[in-house]
Design a protein around this motif. Structure first.
Motif, mmCIF file in Angstrom:
data_model
loop_
_atom_site.group_PDB
_atom_site.id
_atom_site.type_symbol
_atom_site.label_atom_id
_atom_site.label_comp_id
_atom_site.label_asym_id
_atom_site.label_seq_id
_atom_site.Cartn_x
_atom_site.Cartn_y
_atom_site.Cartn_z
ATOM 1 N N LYS A 193 1.419 -1.883 -0.155
ATOM 2 C CA LYS A 193 2.784 -0.556 -0.676
ATOM 3 C C LYS A 193 1.928 1.033 -1.009
ATOM 4 O O LYS A 193 0.673 0.441 -1.202
ATOM 5 C CB LYS A 193 3.991 -1.241 -1.523
ATOM 6 C CG LYS A 193 4.061 -2.437 -0.942
ATOM 7 C CD LYS A 193 4.746 -2.391 0.019
ATOM 8 C CE LYS A 193 5.710 -2.902 0.563
ATOM 9 N NZ LYS A 193 5.921 -3.139 2.343
ATOM 10 N N VAL A 194 2.736 1.892 -0.997
ATOM 11 C CA VAL A 194 2.193 3.218 -1.681
ATOM 12 C C VAL A 194 2.925 3.858 -2.964
ATOM 13 O O VAL A 194 4.221 3.079 -3.116
ATOM 14 C CB VAL A 194 1.776 3.915 -0.666
ATOM 15 C CG1 VAL A 194 1.240 4.057 0.497
ATOM 16 C CG2 VAL A 194 3.743 4.636 -0.638
ATOM 17 N N VAL A 195 2.208 4.624 -4.236
ATOM 18 C CA VAL A 195 2.868 4.420 -5.209
ATOM 19 C C VAL A 195 2.783 6.421 -4.587
ATOM 20 O O VAL A 195 2.405 7.050 -3.708
ATOM 21 C CB VAL A 195 2.474 4.699 -6.860
ATOM 22 C CG1 VAL A 195 2.681 3.809 -7.033
ATOM 23 C CG2 VAL A 195 1.273 5.609 -6.645
ATOM 24 N N ALA A 196 4.563 6.999 -4.956
ATOM 25 C CA ALA A 196 4.837 8.553 -4.742
ATOM 26 C C ALA A 196 3.893 9.171 -5.490
ATOM 27 O O ALA A 196 3.046 9.224 -6.256
ATOM 28 C CB ALA A 196 5.985 8.819 -5.367
ATOM 29 N N CYS B 48 -5.707 7.034 -1.644
ATOM 30 C CA CYS B 48 -6.027 6.883 -3.434
ATOM 31 C C CYS B 48 -6.123 7.479 -4.009
ATOM 32 O O CYS B 48 -7.045 8.730 -4.019
ATOM 33 C CB CYS B 48 -7.131 5.938 -3.258
ATOM 34 S SG CYS B 48 -7.327 4.521 -1.900
ATOM 35 N N TRP B 49 -5.437 7.226 -4.899
ATOM 36 C CA TRP B 49 -4.867 8.022 -6.219
ATOM 37 C C TRP B 49 -5.601 7.576 -7.733
ATOM 38 O O TRP B 49 -5.368 6.724 -8.174
ATOM 39 C CB TRP B 49 -4.054 8.687 -6.628
ATOM 40 C CG TRP B 49 -3.477 9.664 -7.699
ATOM 41 C CD1 TRP B 49 -3.622 10.525 -8.032
ATOM 42 C CD2 TRP B 49 -2.434 9.360 -8.338
ATOM 43 N NE1 TRP B 49 -3.651 10.896 -9.353
ATOM 44 C CE2 TRP B 49 -1.982 10.252 -9.004
ATOM 45 C CE3 TRP B 49 -1.505 8.721 -8.568
ATOM 46 C CZ2 TRP B 49 -1.113 10.562 -10.591
ATOM 47 C CZ3 TRP B 49 -0.183 8.574 -9.777
ATOM 48 C CH2 TRP B 49 0.026 8.961 -10.123
ATOM 49 N N LYS C 27 -4.821 3.457 -6.900
ATOM 50 C CA LYS C 27 -3.420 3.906 -6.073
ATOM 51 C C LYS C 27 -3.345 4.127 -4.686
ATOM 52 O O LYS C 27 -3.961 4.889 -4.519
ATOM 53 C CB LYS C 27 -2.786 4.255 -7.092
ATOM 54 C CG LYS C 27 -2.748 3.059 -8.757
ATOM 55 C CD LYS C 27 -1.485 4.032 -9.765
ATOM 56 C CE LYS C 27 -1.178 3.249 -11.127
ATOM 57 N NZ LYS C 27 -0.367 3.441 -11.226
ATOM 58 N N ALA C 28 -2.451 3.265 -3.262
ATOM 59 C CA ALA C 28 -2.316 3.957 -2.565
ATOM 60 C C ALA C 28 -1.395 5.136 -3.020
ATOM 61 O O ALA C 28 -0.132 4.510 -3.390
ATOM 62 C CB ALA C 28 -2.458 2.730 -1.801
ATOM 63 N N ILE C 29 -1.613 5.822 -1.764
ATOM 64 C CA ILE C 29 -0.368 6.984 -2.244
ATOM 65 C C ILE C 29 -0.050 7.317 -0.363
ATOM 66 O O ILE C 29 -1.267 6.798 0.408
ATOM 67 C CB ILE C 29 -0.777 8.448 -2.788
ATOM 68 C CG1 ILE C 29 -1.875 8.893 -1.705
ATOM 69 C CG2 ILE C 29 -0.726 7.842 -3.996
ATOM 70 C CD1 ILE C 29 -2.531 10.386 -2.843
ATOM 71 N N PRO C 30 0.720 8.013 -0.089
ATOM 72 C CA PRO C 30 1.288 8.145 1.493
ATOM 73 C C PRO C 30 -0.506 9.033 1.475
ATOM 74 O O PRO C 30 0.081 10.071 0.849
ATOM 75 C CB PRO C 30 2.501 8.568 1.182
ATOM 76 C CG PRO C 30 3.218 8.067 -0.417
ATOM 77 C CD PRO C 30 2.437 8.083 -1.082
ATOM 78 N N GLN C 31 -0.241 8.715 3.089
ATOM 79 C CA GLN C 31 -1.629 9.795 3.286
ATOM 80 C C GLN C 31 -0.894 10.891 3.562
ATOM 81 O O GLN C 31 -0.377 10.397 4.733
ATOM 82 C CB GLN C 31 -2.606 8.576 4.335
ATOM 83 C CG GLN C 31 -3.535 9.337 4.690
ATOM 84 C CD GLN C 31 -5.144 8.465 5.559
ATOM 85 O OE1 GLN C 31 -4.266 7.519 6.833
ATOM 86 N NE2 GLN C 31 -6.363 8.558 5.101
ATOM 87 N N LEU C 32 -1.803 11.926 3.831
ATOM 88 C CA LEU C 32 -1.365 12.921 4.062
ATOM 89 C C LEU C 32 -2.097 13.090 5.566
ATOM 90 O O LEU C 32 -3.436 13.194 5.483
ATOM 91 C CB LEU C 32 -1.659 14.240 3.781
ATOM 92 C CG LEU C 32 -1.111 15.547 4.547
ATOM 93 C CD1 LEU C 32 0.486 15.948 5.057
ATOM 94 C CD2 LEU C 32 -1.117 16.858 2.947
ATOM 95 N N ILE D 224 9.968 9.562 0.094
ATOM 96 C CA ILE D 224 8.698 9.531 0.946
ATOM 97 C C ILE D 224 7.882 8.723 1.002
ATOM 98 O O ILE D 224 7.387 7.266 2.178
ATOM 99 C CB ILE D 224 7.702 10.729 0.824
ATOM 100 C CG1 ILE D 224 8.256 12.191 1.243
ATOM 101 C CG2 ILE D 224 6.612 10.607 1.748
ATOM 102 C CD1 ILE D 224 7.175 13.421 1.116
ATOM 103 N N ALA D 225 7.800 7.864 0.079
ATOM 104 C CA ALA D 225 6.665 6.295 -0.549
ATOM 105 C C ALA D 225 7.849 5.742 -0.161
ATOM 106 O O ALA D 225 7.368 4.392 0.649
ATOM 107 C CB ALA D 225 7.080 6.528 -2.184
#
Length: 502
Positions: free
Chosen positions: A342-345, A404-405, A433-438, A491-492
């Motif tokens: 899963k991703v974080v915002a 990744c952030w 942390k994984a974030i939504p990939q643009l 979005i997340a």
């Protein structure tokens, strides 16, 4: 450098970077005719080629900004201003290189004594001011950037991208880049194998995509916990021509800090002097009015002898960015998930730059350019060359941003180390942390260029720092996340739940 300079590249990028980019840096981009011409050349193409490839054509200077990974927040504005001064100094030196051809012919030491030597002195003084800015607020400066003041020179053959790309044969297997003779003048601009402004692109920068072997690797395998949804935001193609030559991420407060022109969609009030409050008041071109994010990229121009509004302006024709600006036919902006979790915002005001506008100086470590043609995207992606597409096929630029952030910072001193790419399996390492990939996909209607006898006609190229010679690998994309109404969380959540949202 920091973590991201040693990043593991995505499988696609690993495959597409099969040919080395030229190592060069200058600046300027003064428009002149017969840039490569020698005073003793004859009408023979072969003789012209020999004279051209042996002549100094650009200046190569280390990229100081990439080495500054630990700049205190209170020093960043001053440091950014001085880094912009370094770019300006190189631009001026490159312009002088271009305008003193006769003096260089008469004196073999002219370039070193009159251009490269004085440039080193200016750079040394500027780098020392960076040291002072950092140490004044208690930061540490290890001295290594001080060793980056000296610049070198490169000849035409040293700046040729040429060779084989991605397993395919370039121009029928013949390297064309060495044949860089001066062309016919057209309104003061050079029509030849090295672009209308003399600083690219060259014939070697193009390849017939139908002759390139497939190189697109399989995507990482999804796990049971994958975030499989997508969120699409529709922000237009910059039909209203919102342009400037600033870069508020890299050079805040510096007009013409990019030395090239950007297309802007999304937030409509982005320039060198914008700040976070400006972004919140900027309005948007996106259909979703809560998406105030800024999405911006260098324009693409076609060099067919036509000119545009900035032909005599900084960042435009005065700095080697010439030709008619092309508006994309389409611009798809989509956020996707992680194959492993899963991703974080995204945090508010997160800044991400993907790709590297200075790959001709820095090499391909941070290159993330993907060029292709409609009908070929799933088979061929190019990084170091522009595709010549079949009739009826559109040129495609795609970007996949770092996903990744570090969980803390919305930016970093070199604008890279706060984000990173996932590894080969799709995982974020080092506590990231994984974030939504643009992801972004831009398409263009471009009449296919032609290459004949080492000369490219009707070339197209991405805008860039004039010293970077308009290489395809210098393509890059910029993003500032600005949302209202809980959009970042939406979005997340959409991505995590496997939905298709917009």
């Amino acid at each position: 450098m920091g973590r991201n300079t040693r990043k593991r590249r995505t499988p696609l990028a690993t495959k597409v970077i099969a040919a080395s980019a030229a190592l060069a840096l200058g600046g300027g981009g003064l428009i002149w005719a017969n840039f490569y011409a020698s005073a003793h050349e004859s009408n023979s193409v072969q003789n012209t080629t020999k004279a051209a490839t042996g002549q100094v054509v650009t200046i190569s200077c280390p990229d100081v900004g990439q080495k500054l990974t630990n700049v205190p927040a209170r020093a960043r504005q001053g440091v950014a201003t001085e880094l912009a001064n370094l770019d300006k100094q190189i631009t001026e030196a490159y312009a002088r290189l271009a305008s003193t051809r006769q003096a260089q012919t008469n004196d073999a030491n002219f370039v070193q004594n009159a251009i490269v030597g004085p440039l080193k002195e200016k750079r040394a003084a500027t780098i020392d001011r960076i040291r002072i800015d950092i140490q004044r607020v208690g930061g540490s400066f290890d001295g290594s950037p001080a060793q980056l003041a000296a610049c070198t020179t490169l000849t035409a053959d040293q700046t040729t991208a040429g060779g084989q790309q991605n397993g395919g044969q370039q121009n029928g297997g013949q390297q064309q880049g060495g044949q860089q003779q001066g062309g016919q003048q057209n309104g003061g601009q050079q029509q030849g194998s090295n672009g209308q402004a003399g600083n690219g692109p060259t014939a070697a920068d193009f390849v017939d995509i139908t002759k390139v072997q497939p190189n697109v690797a399989a995507k990482p395998r999804r796990t049971a916990n994958a975030s499989t949804g997508t969120f699409t935001t529709r922000c237009g193609v910059n039909a209203n021509k919102n342009h400037n030559t600033d870069n508020v991420i890299v050079a805040p407060g510096v007009a013409n800090g990019a030395h090239h022109l950007h297309d802007y969609v999304g937030n409509q009030k982005v320039n060198a002097f914008s700040d976070n409050q400006t972004f919140l008041q900027g309005g948007t071109s996106c259909q979703n009015r809560n998406d105030l994010s800024s999405y911006y990229w260098p324009v693409v121009r076609v060099q067919d002898g036509t000119q545009d509004f900035d032909q005599n302006k900084d960042g435009g024709g005065k700095e080697g960015n010439v030709g008619r600006i092309l508006t994309p036919v389409s611009a798809q902006i989509k956020y996707v998930g992680s194959p492993t979790g899963k991703v974080v915002a995204m945090p508010q005001f997160l800044r991400i730059i993907t790709g590297d506008a200075k790959t001709t100086t820095n090499g391909l470590a941070n290159a993330n350019a993907h060029w292709s043609c409609t009908g070929f995207e799933n088979k061929v992606q190019l990084t170091t060359q522009y595709p010549i597409c079949p009739q009826g096929s559109k040129v495609v630029r795609t970007f996949a941003f770092q996903s990744c952030w570090d969980g803390q910072n919305v930016d970093s001193a070199n604008h890279r180390t706060h984000v990173a790419f996932a590894d080969a399996s799709g995982n974020c390492g080092g506590g990231f942390k994984a974030i939504p990939q643009l992801t972004m996909r831009l398409t263009y209607n471009i009449t296919p260029p032609t290459v004949q006898n080492g000369v490219v006609k009707n070339a197209y190229a991405v805008d860039g720092f004039p010293d970077q010679l308009h290489k395809a690998a210098t393509d890059h994309d910029d993003f500032i996340s600005v949302t209202t109404g809980g959009l970042a969380n939406k979005i997340a959540n959409c991505v995590n739940s496997g939905q298709r949202c917009q």
